[in-house]
Design a protein around this motif. Structure first.
Motif, mmCIF file in Angstrom:
data_model
loop_
_atom_site.group_PDB
_atom_site.id
_atom_site.type_symbol
_atom_site.label_atom_id
_atom_site.label_comp_id
_atom_site.label_asym_id
_atom_site.label_seq_id
_atom_site.Cartn_x
_atom_site.Cartn_y
_atom_site.Cartn_z
ATOM 1 N N UNK A 338 45.109 32.574 42.505
ATOM 2 C CA UNK A 338 44.150 32.272 43.581
ATOM 3 C C UNK A 338 43.063 33.322 43.671
ATOM 4 N N UNK A 339 41.826 32.878 43.830
ATOM 5 C CA UNK A 339 40.717 33.809 44.000
ATOM 6 C C UNK A 339 40.484 34.107 45.471
ATOM 7 N N UNK A 340 39.396 34.857 45.765
ATOM 8 C CA UNK A 340 39.120 35.246 47.158
ATOM 9 C C UNK A 340 38.743 34.038 48.003
ATOM 10 N N UNK A 348 44.575 35.862 36.028
ATOM 11 C CA UNK A 348 45.745 36.376 36.706
ATOM 12 C C UNK A 348 45.967 37.879 36.490
ATOM 13 N N UNK A 349 45.802 38.312 35.252
ATOM 14 C CA UNK A 349 46.190 39.697 34.965
ATOM 15 C C UNK A 349 45.442 40.234 33.747
ATOM 16 N N UNK A 374 35.912 27.735 32.744
ATOM 17 C CA UNK A 374 37.292 27.385 33.059
ATOM 18 C C UNK A 374 37.546 27.364 34.566
ATOM 19 N N UNK A 375 36.940 28.328 35.293
ATOM 20 C CA UNK A 375 37.247 28.484 36.722
ATOM 21 C C UNK A 375 36.289 27.763 37.650
ATOM 22 N N UNK A 376 35.202 27.263 37.126
ATOM 23 C CA UNK A 376 34.216 26.609 37.994
ATOM 24 C C UNK A 376 33.792 25.277 37.411
ATOM 25 N N UNK A 391 40.601 25.383 41.836
ATOM 26 C CA UNK A 391 41.828 26.099 42.197
ATOM 27 C C UNK A 391 42.617 26.410 40.915
ATOM 28 N N UNK A 392 43.626 27.280 40.985
ATOM 29 C CA UNK A 392 44.311 27.704 39.749
ATOM 30 C C UNK A 392 44.859 26.542 38.923
ATOM 31 N N UNK A 393 45.412 25.522 39.587
ATOM 32 C CA UNK A 393 45.942 24.391 38.814
ATOM 33 C C UNK A 393 44.833 23.665 38.060
#
Ligand code: ATP
Ligand code: MG
Length: 748
Positions: A338-340, A348-349, A374-376, A391-393
Motif C-alpha cells: 500500500x502506498x501513502x 514493497x521492498x 505498473x502502479x498507475x 492498489x497493490x492487487x
C-alpha cells in the motif's frame, strides 16, 4: 454399441463381454437360458450375462492383429480395441482404418522405425504394401502432390501427449528427405524448416501433467514445392499461445522451457542475463517442478541457440530475445504494498527495487517509467488525462499483464522471423500443409467425417452397389447455445471482457441466468463458476476460472508507450504504435474472436487441399512404455462430440476454459464414430474368394459348377440373409450378418 445382434450368439460362440475392470473380456458361451448366457472367460471365470451385452469374437483373427481395421471380420468396439492391443504388444504402433492412420504412442524411442533406411523403403511404395507407417502417409501425400492435385494436407489429431508433435516432426523429416536438394552448402530451406521445431518448442512448449513436452500453441506448417518437387519455401502459422502460463504455473507443471534453459546456460551467460537459480523467481517457483525427466536444460539451451542460428536469428537478436526472457522473470519478482494515498501502491521492498531496476535495464527502458506503468493508470476523460493510482492487487495484475504481453509478442516475433528467413515461394506450384493442433483434446474437421463417407461411397460406387446416406444427428441447439449472436456463450464472453469490472464469477452468474432452463446447459451442483454443456455424445464440464483472463488480449496503453520508447530496437519493434484511427473499441480484441478469424482462414486453406489423416492415441496416462489402458484408449476412440460440433466453437471453448480433469468425456474425433458410419452401410466386405473360403461349408454344393459370384449369392440366400449386396468382386454384408454366418458355421 456399434454392432452385434444377440440372435447370432449360440452355445459354443466365442464372444466379448463388457467388464468393469478391463473394459472387455473374451470367453466362450456354455449355456443360454432365455436372455441369460453363461460364459467361461479366457481367465477361467464363469459368468452369467444378459445376452444383449455380448458381441461375437472373430476366432480366426490373426494373433498379431490386422494392419487395417477394415480387415476385421467384426468391426465393433472390442474388436478394434483388441486389434490395437495385439499390435501394440508387438511394437506395431501404426494401424490403418482405411486410409486413416492410427498411431499409438510407444513412449519409447524406436529409432529403426524412423531411420533413413526406412524412408528409402517407403519411398514410392504403394499405400498398404508395407506395414502401416507415417512415412506411407507422407509418401502418398507427396506423390499425390506431384501427380494429381498440387495441394495436400496432413491433419494430425489426438489428445495431449498422444504424439501429434512427434508425428508432425517425422512427417516433415520425410518431406525434407523427398523434397530436399542434394547440396550440402550453407543452410538449406529444408534444414531451416526442420530446425524451426526446436526453436518453437523452446518458447511454446512446457511440461504439463499430460505431457512433458506439451505444445501450448497450435501449428500449421505449409511446405511449398517447385515444379520439380523440391522444397522451395515454407510458412509456419501458429495459433493462440497459452499466455496465462507465463505468470501462472500449477504444481507439478512448468513454465515455458526457455526460462529453465536460460537459467541453466553457461555461467558467463547466466551472469550476462542477470539470472540465477530458477527457484528464486516467482513465475517459476509457484510450482515445485524445475526439471523434466531425461531433459538436460543446459544442453537444450545450446541446441536452441544452434537451431536459432540455422533458422537465421542473428547473435544480436538472440541476445535480445534472452534479455527479454530474463526481464520477464525479474518483472515477476516485483512486489507491491500500500502506498501513502488511498488505494495506491508502491514497491514493497529493496528486493523489488532491485528487480525493477534489473528488468528496466534488460528491457532498456526507463526505470521510473516502468514503475509508473505498473502502479498507475492513465484515464482519458473529456477534460484531459487523469493519472489514477492502482492498489497493490491491481498493480500486481498490471505487472502480470505486462509479462504476458511481452512474452506473446516475443513468440510472435520469433515465428515471423522464421518465416521471413526461410522465405515464401510465390511461384510454388504445390504445397503440403501439416497441422499439429494442440492439447485441447481434438481438432474437429467436418470434412473428416465427410471423407470417411466419401471413401465408403467410392467403394460402393466402384462395386456398383446401391447405398444411401446415413442421417446425422441435428445439433443446431448446441450450436446456437455456443455461437449465436447475440446471446451465445462466446458473445457473452466477449461482452464480459469489454466490461472492466467483470470477473469469472460475474460471467458465470450471467450465464447461469441467461441459460436457466436451457436443455443443453446446466450448472453442476455446488459449482460457482463451472458449467456443463450437454453435447450430442455426452456432457462436458467447462471451468470458467481464469476464463476472462484467457480471453483478454489487449495491451495497456502505458505498457505500449513504455516499451516502444525502449532504447533497444528489438524491444521497441515488438511494440509498434497503433495507427491513429484505431478506436478504443477495436484496440480491444478478444482472443476468442481473433482465434475464430484465424481458424476461419486456416479452414479456407485446408478446404483447398486434399486431406490425409493421422489420429494419435495415448496408450496410458502415466506416459510409460508397454502400458495399454483399455478404458483410457476407448475414451479416445469412442467419443464423437467433435464430429458433431463445428470446430471453431468447441476449440475456443476448450482452449479458453480447460475441460474439467474430473470429467472423462474427452471430445475426440472418434475412430469408432467413423466405424459407426461404415457400419450404417455395409461394415463387412469380403472378396468372393475370402467369402467362399470362410463360408463355403455352409452350402458345399453351391460351388459346384457355378462361378464365384453365383456361389456367394447361393450361400447368402440359403442362409436367409436380407439386405446384403453383391458387388463386382466383393460381398457386402450388413451389420450382424457376419456373426450370423459364423454362428451357422459353428453349427455345421
Ligand atoms: P500436446 O498436445 O500436449 O502437444 P502431443 O500430441 O504433441 O501433445 P508429443 O509431444 O508429440 O504429444 O508426444 C509426447 C511424448 O510422447 C514425446 O515427448 C515422446 O516422448 C513420446 N512420443 C510421441 N510419439 C512418439 C514416437 N513415435 N516414438 C517415440 N516416442 C514418442
Ligand atoms: Mg504437441
Amino acid at each position: 454399441m456399434i454392432q452385434g445382434t444377440p440372435v447370432n450368439i449360440i452355445v459354443g460362440s466365442h464372444v466379448w463381454v463388457e467388464d468393469p475392470e478391463v473394459a472387455w473380456i473374451d470367453g466362450e458361451v456354455k449355456e443360454i437360458n432365455g436372455r441369460e448366457a453363461t460364459l467361461i472367460t479366457s481367465q477361467g471365470k464363469t459368468i452369467v450375462v444378459d445376452i444383449t451385452f455380448i458381441y461375437p469374437k472373430d476366432t480366426e483373427a490373426p494373433p498379431a492383429g490386422v494392419d487395417d481395421m477394415t480387415k476385421l471380420a467384426y468391426l465393433h468396439e472390442p474388436g478394434v480395441l483388441h486389434n490395437l492391443a495385439c499390435r501394440f504388444a508387438l511394437n506395431e504402433i501404426y494401424t490403418y482404418t482405411g486410409n486413416i492412420l492410427i498411431a499409438v504412442n510407444p513412449f519409447r524411442r524406436l529409432p529403426h522405425l524412423y531411420d533413413i533406411h526406412m524412408m528409402e523403403q517407403y519411398k514410392g511404395a504403394a499405400f498398404g504394401e508395407l506395414s502401416p507407417h507415417l512415412f506411407a502417409v507422407a509418401d502418398t501425400c507427396y506423390r499425390a502432390m506431384i501427380h494429381e492435385q498440387g495441394r495436400q494436407s496432413i491433419l494430425v489429431s489426438g489428445e495431449s501427449g498422444a504424439g501429434k508433435t512427434e508425428t508432425t516432426k517425422m512427417l516433415m523429416r520425410y518431406l525434407a528427405f523427398m523434397g530436399g536438394r542434394s547440396s550440402t552448402e550453407g543452410r538449406t530451406v529444408e534444414q531451416q524448416v526442420l530446425e524451426s521445431n526446436p526453436v518453437l518448442e523452446a518458447f511454446g512448449n512446457a511440461k504439463t501433467v499430460k505431457n512433458n513436452n506439451s505444445s501450448r500453441f497450435g501449428k500449421f506448417v505449409e511446405i511449398q514445392f517447385d515444379k520439380h518437387g523440391k522444397i522451395s519455401g515454407a510458412a509456419v502459422r501458429t495459433y493462440l499461445l497459452e499466455r496465462s502460463r507465463v505468470c501462472q504455473v500449477s504444481d507439478p507443471e512448468r513454465n515455458y522451457h526457455c526460462f529453465y534453459m536460460l537459467c541453466a546456460a553457461p555461467p558467463e551467460e547466466v551472469k550476462k542475463f542477470k539470472l540465477g537459480d530458477p527457484g528464486t523467481f516467482r513465475y517459476l517457483n509457484q510450482s515445485n517442478c524445475y526439471e523434466v525427466a531425461n531433459v538436460d536444460d543446459a544442453r537444450e539451451y545450446l541446441e536452441t541457440r544452434n537451431a536459432m542460428d540455422i533458422v537465421g536469428i542473428s547473435q544480436e537478436e538472440q541476445d535480445a530475445i534472452f534479455r527479454v526472457v530474463s526481464a520477464i522473470l525479474h518483472l515477476g519478482n516485483i512486489d507491491f504494498t500500500k502506498g501513502k494515498e488511498v488505494d495506491s501502491s508502491k514497491l514493497k521492498d529493496e528486493k523489488s527495487h532491485y528487480h525493477l531496476q534489473t528488468a528496466a535495464e534488460l528491457l532498456m527502458c526507463n526505470e521510473k517509467a516502468l514503475e509508473d506503468s505498473l502502479c498507475k493508470r492513465v484515464i482519458v476523460t473529456p477534460d484531459g488525462n487523469i493519472t489514477k493510482p492502482l492498489d497493490p492487487d491491481s498493480a500486481a495484475l498490471s505487472r502480470d499483464a505486462l509479462a504476458k504481453t511481452v512474452y506473446s509478442r516475443l513468440f510472435d516475433w520469433i515465428v515471423e522471423k522464421i518465416n521471413s528467413s526461410i522465405g515464401q515461394d510465390p511461384n510454388a506450384s504445390s504445397l503440403i500443409g501439416v497441422l499439429d493442433i494442440y492439447g485441447f483434446e481434438s481438432f474437429k474437421i467436418n470434412r473428416y467425417i465427410m471423407h470417411v463417407f466419401k471413401m465408403e461411397q467410392e467403394e460402393y460406387t466402384r462395386e456398383e452397389i446401391n447405398w444411401s446416406y446415413v442421417e446425422f444427428v441435428d445439433n443446431q441447439d448446441v450450436l446456437d447455445l455456443i455461437e449465436k449472436k447475440p446471446g451465445g456463450i462466446i458473445a457473452l464472453l466477449d461482452e464480459a471482457c469489454m466490461f472492466p469490472k467483470s470477473t469469472h464469477e460475474t460471467f458465470a452468474q450471467k450465464m447461469y441466468q441467461t441459460y436457466k432452463g436451457h436443455k443443453r446447459f446446466s450448472k453442476p451442483k455446488l459449482a460457482r463458476t463451472d458449467f456443463t454443456i450437454n453435447h450430442y455424445a455426452g456432457d462436458v464440464t467447462y471451468l470458467a476460472d481464469q476464463f476472462l483472463d484467457k480471453n483478454k488480449d489487449y495491451v495497456v496503453a502505458e505498457h505500449q508507450a513504455l516499451l516502444y520508447a525502449s532504447k533497444c530496437t528489438f524491444v521497441a519493434n515488438l511494440f509498434p504504435p497503433l495507427p491513429e484511427e484505431t478506436s478504443k473499441q477495436s484496440k480491444f480484441s478478444s482472443i476468442g474472436t481473433r482465434f475464430k478469424q484465424q481458424l476461419q482462414a486456416l479452414m479456407e486453406t485446408l478446404n483447398t487441399t486434399e486431406p490425409h489423416y493421422i489420429r494419435c492415441v495415448k496408450p496410458n496416462a502415466v506416459l510409460k512404455p508397454g502400458i495399454f489402458e483399455n478404458f483410457n484408449i476407448l475414451n479416445q476412440l469412442r467419443c464423437g462430440v467433435s464430429e458433431i460440433l463445428p470446430q471453431l466453437n468447441t476449440q475456443q471453448l476448450q482452449i479458453i476454459c480447460k475441460v474439467s480433469p474430473t470429467n472423462n468425456v474427452l471430445p475426440w474425433q472418434g475412430v469408432l464414430e467413423a466405424i459407426r458410419i461404415s457400419c450404417a452401410g455395409y461394415p463387412t466386405k469380403k472378396t468372393f474368394d475370402e467369402f467362399l473360403d470362410r463360408f463355403g461349408v455352409l452350402a458345399p454344393d453351391a460351388l459346384d459348377g457355378s462361378d464365384e459370384k453365383t456361389a456367394c449369392v447361393a450361400i447368402c440366400d440359403k442362409m436367409g440373409l436380407k439386405g446384403y449386396q453383391i458387388g463386382k468382386a466383393k460381398v457386402f454384408l450388413r451389420a450382424g450378418q457376419m456373426a450370423e454366418l459364423d454362428a451357422r458355421r459353428t453349427e455345421v
